[in-house]
Design a protein around this motif. Structure first.
Motif, PDB file in Angstrom:
ATOM      1  N   GLY A 187       5.436  -2.952 -22.943  1.00 51.07           N
ATOM      2  CA  GLY A 187       6.384  -3.954 -23.415  1.00 51.07           C
ATOM      3  C   GLY A 187       7.670  -3.370 -23.983  1.00 51.07           C
ATOM      4  N   ARG A 231      17.123  -5.737 -38.722  1.00 53.25           N
ATOM      5  CA  ARG A 231      15.872  -6.392 -38.335  1.00 53.25           C
ATOM      6  C   ARG A 231      15.969  -6.747 -36.858  1.00 53.25           C
ATOM      7  N   VAL A 232      14.898  -6.526 -36.150  1.00 53.89           N
ATOM      8  CA  VAL A 232      14.853  -6.835 -34.720  1.00 53.89           C
ATOM      9  C   VAL A 232      13.563  -7.599 -34.445  1.00 53.89           C
ATOM     10  N   ALA A 233      13.681  -8.789 -33.913  1.00 48.75           N
ATOM     11  CA  ALA A 233      12.518  -9.604 -33.569  1.00 48.75           C
ATOM     12  C   ALA A 233      12.547  -9.879 -32.069  1.00 48.75           C
ATOM     13  N   VAL A 234      11.446  -9.575 -31.414  1.00 45.53           N
ATOM     14  CA  VAL A 234      11.396  -9.563 -29.959  1.00 45.53           C
ATOM     15  C   VAL A 234      10.319 -10.516 -29.468  1.00 45.53           C
ATOM     16  N   THR A 235      10.633 -11.285 -28.452  1.00 46.92           N
ATOM     17  CA  THR A 235       9.616 -12.067 -27.756  1.00 46.92           C
ATOM     18  C   THR A 235       9.560 -11.581 -26.316  1.00 46.92           C
ATOM     19  N   TYR A 236       8.367 -11.200 -25.888  1.00 49.78           N
ATOM     20  CA  TYR A 236       8.175 -10.732 -24.511  1.00 49.78           C
ATOM     21  C   TYR A 236       7.930 -11.947 -23.619  1.00 49.78           C
ATOM     22  N   ARG A 237       8.786 -12.090 -22.609  1.00 49.37           N
ATOM     23  CA  ARG A 237       8.759 -13.305 -21.782  1.00 49.37           C
ATOM     24  C   ARG A 237       8.122 -13.107 -20.407  1.00 49.37           C
ATOM     25  N   LEU A 258       0.987  -8.064 -25.050  1.00 53.84           N
ATOM     26  CA  LEU A 258       1.919  -8.011 -26.174  1.00 53.84           C
ATOM     27  C   LEU A 258       2.844  -9.220 -26.086  1.00 53.84           C
ATOM     28  N   ALA A 259       2.794 -10.053 -27.119  1.00 53.08           N
ATOM     29  CA  ALA A 259       3.574 -11.290 -27.098  1.00 53.08           C
ATOM     30  C   ALA A 259       4.879 -11.161 -27.878  1.00 53.08           C
ATOM     31  N   LYS A 260       4.813 -10.544 -29.040  1.00 54.48           N
ATOM     32  CA  LYS A 260       5.995 -10.409 -29.899  1.00 54.48           C
ATOM     33  C   LYS A 260       5.959  -9.073 -30.623  1.00 54.48           C
ATOM     34  N   GLN A 261       7.132  -8.661 -31.078  1.00 58.25           N
ATOM     35  CA  GLN A 261       7.221  -7.460 -31.900  1.00 58.25           C
ATOM     36  C   GLN A 261       8.384  -7.631 -32.868  1.00 58.25           C
ATOM     37  N   GLU A 262       8.199  -7.155 -34.084  1.00 57.66           N
ATOM     38  CA  GLU A 262       9.277  -7.195 -35.076  1.00 57.66           C
ATOM     39  C   GLU A 262       9.402  -5.833 -35.729  1.00 57.66           C
ATOM     40  N   LYS A 316       3.186  -6.183 -34.451  1.00 56.74           N
ATOM     41  CA  LYS A 316       3.018  -6.606 -33.064  1.00 56.74           C
ATOM     42  C   LYS A 316       2.108  -7.822 -33.063  1.00 56.74           C
TER      43      LYS A 316
END
Lengths: 124, 147
Positions: A51, A76-82, B79-83, B133
């Motif tokens: 990912g 700050r970094v916020a990620v959504t895996y699409r 893995l759906a999200k990560q901050e 995660k």
């Protein structure tokens, strides 16, 4: 445009070699990433990248934009895996909102227009 | 689970029900080498020279802790999200201390989500990065075990 200038246009082509390098660095040898036979039998039908590889273009663009090696305290970094990223994909990153917004909104998109990752980031 | 990453299983065999919320695992020592930082500063795997850990180092440290602490992400996990929250730079050459714990387990729309929290500190205990995660765990309610 922000005072920092235009957000850099960073793109990166994902290869099996880069996935293998990431597996070596991270210790994540999940067969979905490194075993073509096991990956072909999975719901994904083939190898997919780790990912964070899909996020890499954003992180490179962010540090280039700020002119730093490390993101500054308070970032700050916020990620959504699409969607999955596969070998051969070229992932580019671009802002999807204003360059002076807080948080910034960005997307990492493959060469066929698929959004693989969306990002909300605060970069002080 | 183990001090040496090579001794850890590549895939977690821990089921959703076995995960214990709040139990701290680690800290694991991880050397932020020039090779690690340099190969994540530019295109993945292409060496560069940097003095501070680029942000891409931290998802790698999270994955290494996940493997050492839980045996990695289980087969079929997504893995759906990560901050990531950045508190202080981490110099190349530092031996980082990485602690992890299960922050939450919850079933949403009949899918089991597990939040794994991470805390990365330098050798003096100064917090460098925190984050998490969110993983769709494959052996939870509504999932087919071993997928």
């Amino acid at each position: 445009m922000s005072a920092r200038g235009e957000f850099p246009n960073v793109s990166e082509t994902v290869t099996q070699a880069s996935i293998d390098a990431y597996a070596e660095l991270s210790g994540d040898f999940n067969p979905l990433h490194v075993d073509p036979v096991a990956a072909a039998a999975s719901e994904f039908g083939g190898i997919i990248a780790h990912g964070p590889i899909a996020l890499h273009a954003f992180l490179r663009a962010a540090t280039d934009w700020l002119g730093v090696e490390a993101l500054p305290p308070g970032s700050r970094v916020a990620v959504t895996y699409r969607a999955p990223t596969r070998p051969g994909d070229t992932i580019g990153c671009a802002l999807t909102g204003a360059a002076d917004a807080d948080p910034l909104e960005a997307a990492c998109v493959s060469q066929d227009g698929t959004t693989v990752v969306t990002v909300r980031a605060t970069l002080p | 689970m183990t001090d040496a990453i090579d001794d850890a299983p590549a895939l977690s065999a821990i089921t959703y029900d076995e995960l214990v919320v709040g139990k701290r695992i680690g800290p694991f020592e991880e050397r932020v080498t020039a090779d690690l930082a340099g190969r994540l500063a530019g295109p993945i795997g292409e060496p560069r020279t940097v003095a501070a850990a680029p942000p891409a180092v931290f998802p790698v440290l999270f994955l290494r802790a996940l493997r050492r602490g839980l045996g990695g992400i289980p087969a079929g996990g997504i893995l759906a999200k990560q901050e990531l929250e950045f508190h202080a730079p981490l110099a190349v050459g530092t031996t980082a201390q990485v602690t992890m714990w299960i922050g939450a387990k919850e079933v949403r729309r009949e899918r089991p989500f597990v939040t794994v929290e991470f805390d990365v500190r330098d050798a003096h205990g100064v917090q460098a990065v925190s984050g998490r995660k969110v993983i769709v765990w494959p052996t939870g309610p509504g999932q087919e075990a071993g997928r």
